[in-house]
Design an enzyme around this catalytic site. Structure first.
Site, PDB file in Angstrom:
ATOM      1  N   LEU A   1      16.716  26.224  22.950  1.00 31.38           N
ATOM      2  CA  LEU A   1      17.077  24.898  22.434  1.00 31.38           C
ATOM      3  C   LEU A   1      16.991  24.859  20.914  1.00 31.38           C
ATOM      4  O   LEU A   1      17.046  23.780  20.315  1.00 31.38           O
ATOM      5  CB  LEU A   1      16.158  23.829  23.036  1.00 31.38           C
ATOM      6  CG  LEU A   1      16.031  23.827  24.570  1.00 31.38           C
ATOM      7  CD1 LEU A   1      15.049  22.758  25.024  1.00 31.38           C
ATOM      8  CD2 LEU A   1      17.390  23.612  25.222  1.00 31.38           C
TER       9      LEU A   1
ATOM     10  N   ILE B   1      14.803  30.775  29.155  1.00 29.53           N
ATOM     11  CA  ILE B   1      13.383  30.476  29.420  1.00 29.53           C
ATOM     12  C   ILE B   1      12.880  29.337  28.526  1.00 29.53           C
ATOM     13  O   ILE B   1      12.133  29.562  27.579  1.00 29.53           O
ATOM     14  CB  ILE B   1      12.504  31.732  29.243  1.00 29.53           C
ATOM     15  CG1 ILE B   1      12.851  32.493  27.942  1.00 29.53           C
ATOM     16  CG2 ILE B   1      12.650  32.666  30.440  1.00 29.53           C
ATOM     17  CD1 ILE B   1      11.864  33.586  27.596  1.00 29.53           C
TER      18      ILE B   1
ATOM     19  N   HIS C   1       8.298  44.222  23.026  1.00 27.94           N
ATOM     20  CA  HIS C   1       8.463  42.880  22.476  1.00 27.94           C
ATOM     21  C   HIS C   1       9.340  42.857  21.214  1.00 27.94           C
ATOM     22  O   HIS C   1      10.163  41.959  21.039  1.00 27.94           O
ATOM     23  CB  HIS C   1       7.088  42.279  22.178  1.00 27.94           C
ATOM     24  CG  HIS C   1       7.067  40.790  22.175  1.00 27.94           C
ATOM     25  ND1 HIS C   1       5.928  40.045  22.430  1.00 27.94           N
ATOM     26  CD2 HIS C   1       8.042  39.875  21.965  1.00 27.94           C
ATOM     27  CE1 HIS C   1       6.220  38.754  22.370  1.00 27.94           C
ATOM     28  NE2 HIS C   1       7.491  38.623  22.078  1.00 27.94           N
TER      29      HIS C   1
ATOM     30  N   LYS D   1       5.180  41.380  28.094  1.00 24.56           N
ATOM     31  CA  LYS D   1       5.707  42.218  27.018  1.00 24.56           C
ATOM     32  C   LYS D   1       4.601  43.028  26.336  1.00 24.56           C
ATOM     33  O   LYS D   1       3.454  42.582  26.251  1.00 24.56           O
ATOM     34  CB  LYS D   1       6.407  41.335  25.978  1.00 24.56           C
ATOM     35  CG  LYS D   1       7.414  40.364  26.577  1.00 24.56           C
ATOM     36  CD  LYS D   1       8.019  39.437  25.534  1.00 24.56           C
ATOM     37  CE  LYS D   1       8.757  38.296  26.193  1.00 24.56           C
ATOM     38  NZ  LYS D   1       7.829  37.237  26.657  1.00 24.56           N
TER      39      LYS D   1
ATOM     40  N   ASP E   1       7.633  33.660  32.068  1.00 23.85           N
ATOM     41  CA  ASP E   1       7.726  34.639  30.981  1.00 23.85           C
ATOM     42  C   ASP E   1       6.538  34.489  30.055  1.00 23.85           C
ATOM     43  O   ASP E   1       6.345  33.441  29.426  1.00 23.85           O
ATOM     44  CB  ASP E   1       9.031  34.416  30.206  1.00 23.85           C
ATOM     45  CG  ASP E   1       9.207  35.405  29.062  1.00 23.85           C
ATOM     46  OD1 ASP E   1       9.954  36.371  29.241  1.00 23.85           O
ATOM     47  OD2 ASP E   1       8.586  35.197  27.996  1.00 23.85           O
TER      48      ASP E   1
ATOM     49  N   TYR F   1       0.929  36.668  23.345  1.00 24.66           N
ATOM     50  CA  TYR F   1       0.694  35.223  23.452  1.00 24.66           C
ATOM     51  C   TYR F   1      -0.758  34.916  23.802  1.00 24.66           C
ATOM     52  O   TYR F   1      -1.182  33.761  23.720  1.00 24.66           O
ATOM     53  CB  TYR F   1       1.578  34.590  24.536  1.00 24.66           C
ATOM     54  CG  TYR F   1       3.053  34.786  24.363  1.00 24.66           C
ATOM     55  CD1 TYR F   1       3.618  35.221  23.162  1.00 24.66           C
ATOM     56  CD2 TYR F   1       3.922  34.528  25.430  1.00 24.66           C
ATOM     57  CE1 TYR F   1       4.984  35.388  23.026  1.00 24.66           C
ATOM     58  CE2 TYR F   1       5.295  34.695  25.301  1.00 24.66           C
ATOM     59  CZ  TYR F   1       5.816  35.131  24.109  1.00 24.66           C
ATOM     60  OH  TYR F   1       7.171  35.311  23.992  1.00 24.66           O
TER      61      TYR F   1
ATOM     62  N   LYS G   1      10.637  26.212  27.225  1.00 21.64           N
ATOM     63  CA  LYS G   1       9.201  25.981  27.269  1.00 21.64           C
ATOM     64  C   LYS G   1       8.917  24.520  26.972  1.00 21.64           C
ATOM     65  O   LYS G   1       9.540  23.920  26.098  1.00 21.64           O
ATOM     66  CB  LYS G   1       8.502  26.881  26.255  1.00 21.64           C
ATOM     67  CG  LYS G   1       7.040  26.515  25.967  1.00 21.64           C
ATOM     68  CD  LYS G   1       6.863  26.183  24.502  1.00 21.64           C
ATOM     69  CE  LYS G   1       5.452  25.667  24.237  1.00 21.64           C
ATOM     70  NZ  LYS G   1       5.200  25.519  22.791  1.00 21.64           N
ATOM     71  N   SER G   2       8.005  23.940  27.724  1.00 22.22           N
ATOM     72  CA  SER G   2       7.502  22.603  27.430  1.00 22.22           C
ATOM     73  C   SER G   2       6.101  22.508  28.002  1.00 22.22           C
ATOM     74  O   SER G   2       5.775  23.199  28.976  1.00 22.22           O
ATOM     75  CB  SER G   2       8.394  21.519  28.046  1.00 22.22           C
ATOM     76  OG  SER G   2       7.843  20.237  27.797  1.00 22.22           O
ATOM     77  N   VAL G   3       5.288  21.661  27.407  1.00 23.07           N
ATOM     78  CA  VAL G   3       3.959  21.400  27.963  1.00 23.07           C
ATOM     79  C   VAL G   3       3.903  20.017  28.595  1.00 23.07           C
ATOM     80  O   VAL G   3       2.866  19.602  29.099  1.00 23.07           O
ATOM     81  CB  VAL G   3       2.861  21.538  26.881  1.00 23.07           C
ATOM     82  CG1 VAL G   3       2.834  22.958  26.329  1.00 23.07           C
ATOM     83  CG2 VAL G   3       3.072  20.535  25.757  1.00 23.07           C
TER      84      VAL G   3
ATOM     85  N   ASN H   1      14.006  19.868  32.555  1.00 28.17           N
ATOM     86  CA  ASN H   1      14.658  21.130  32.205  1.00 28.17           C
ATOM     87  C   ASN H   1      15.071  21.908  33.440  1.00 28.17           C
ATOM     88  O   ASN H   1      16.162  22.502  33.474  1.00 28.17           O
ATOM     89  CB  ASN H   1      13.717  21.983  31.334  1.00 28.17           C
ATOM     90  CG  ASN H   1      13.527  21.434  29.940  1.00 28.17           C
ATOM     91  OD1 ASN H   1      14.264  20.555  29.493  1.00 28.17           O
ATOM     92  ND2 ASN H   1      12.531  21.950  29.237  1.00 28.17           N
TER      93      ASN H   1
ATOM     94  N   ARG I   1       9.204  16.721  31.139  1.00 29.19           N
ATOM     95  CA  ARG I   1      10.246  17.561  30.534  1.00 29.19           C
ATOM     96  C   ARG I   1      10.394  18.885  31.275  1.00 29.19           C
ATOM     97  O   ARG I   1      11.496  19.429  31.372  1.00 29.19           O
ATOM     98  CB  ARG I   1       9.944  17.809  29.057  1.00 29.19           C
ATOM     99  CG  ARG I   1      10.111  16.570  28.191  1.00 29.19           C
ATOM    100  CD  ARG I   1      10.304  16.940  26.723  1.00 29.19           C
ATOM    101  NE  ARG I   1      10.312  15.737  25.894  1.00 29.19           N
ATOM    102  CZ  ARG I   1       9.280  15.266  25.223  1.00 29.19           C
ATOM    103  NH1 ARG I   1       8.116  15.900  25.292  1.00 29.19           N
ATOM    104  NH2 ARG I   1       9.379  14.183  24.487  1.00 29.19           N
TER     105      ARG I   1
END
Length: 273
Positions: free
Chosen positions: A186, A224, A104, A73, A43, A48, A226-228, A236, A232
């Protein structure tokens, strides 16, 4: 990975990977990590500014295009030129088609989201997009859109997490045949430290993030995270294998306290340009 069938028969992986606030220069690497972990739903959004990195990761992955579900979006400031904005997005992604394209934000002060929807309907008819939907649409925005829409949105992507569940909006969306997709699932980490979540995590030898994601999945939400962080990202994804009891699910649902994190769609008016 379980999938949700949208109102036009297109299926979407229920657990996806979001790239909100992922720096453009890091996006390809991080999306490659997500694809390697098993995610097949990515996504992104024009706002972004990292669509190119998403497209590059897909190209580099070697995974067949038809096996990856891509959502992006329309920027708020592009609602008056949705057709052309989509062409810009498709070029940035380097893709022939997009699986799901969303308005969006409604930005009701502009008065353009109905016009934008008509252009999305035309793009859908041209088979440039497999499904079209909205994001951050409140009840009255849905009502206004549906007064003149020929196509019911496939998805309404909204802020949704244990402390801010928008239950009435989610129920209305589903009653209209619109799938509910949760962003900030989260609570941007704020919903992970409560006693209820930590107790369930301990009982299952799971992370608190896995517990909250499992709660979303059990509720039927598309979600959806998100982590970098590569570990993790993998953790997830493993939430899809976690099953909670009805009592455990209820204990997390009871965390509702109306704690919105993001902007209020009733008045949000930023352009994203």
């Amino acid at each position: 990975m379980s999938e949700i069938s949208l109102n036009n028969g297109v299926t979407i992986p229920q657990l996806g990977f979001g790239v909100f606030q992922v720096p453009p220069e890091d996006t390809q690497r991080i999306v490659e990590d997500a694809l390697a972990a098993g995610y097949r739903h990515i996504d992104t959004a024009a706002g972004y500014r990292n669509e190119a990195g998403v497209g590059a990761a897909i190209a580099a992955s070697g995974i067949p295009r038809e096996d990856i579900f891509v959502t992006t979006k329309l920027r708020n400031g592009d609602q008056g030129r949705a057709w052309d904005a989509f062409q810009d997005t498709r070029e940035a992604l380097g893709l022939d088609f997009v699986d799901l394209y969303l308005i969006h934000w409604p930005v009701p002060s502009q008065g353009l989201y109905v016009q934008a929807w008509k252009e999305l309907e035309a793009l859908y008819a041209a088979k440039a997009i497999r499904a079209i939907g909205v994001s951050n649409f409140l009840s009255d925005h849905l009502d206004t859109l549906l007064e003149s829409a020929n196509i019911v949105p496939a998805v309404n992507q909204i802020e949704l997490h244990p402390s801010y569940q928008q239950a009435k909006l989610a129920a209305k969306s589903r009653a209209l045949g619109v799938a509910v997709e949760a962003y900030s699932p989260l609570g941007q980490g704020g919903d992970l430290n409560g006693n209820a979540v930590t107790a369930v995590a301990k009982a299952h030898d799971a992370t608190t993030a896995q517990v909250v994601l499992a709660w979303h999945l059990a509720a039927g939400n598309i979600v959806i995270p998100k982590s970098v962080n590569p570990s993790r990202i993998r953790e997830n994804f493993a939430a899809a294998a976690l099953t909670l009891t009805n009592d455990e699910l209820a204990s997390i649902t009871a965390l509702e306290r109306g704690a919105r994190i993001g902007s209020d769609p009733a008045v949000a008016a930023f352009t994203q340009l």
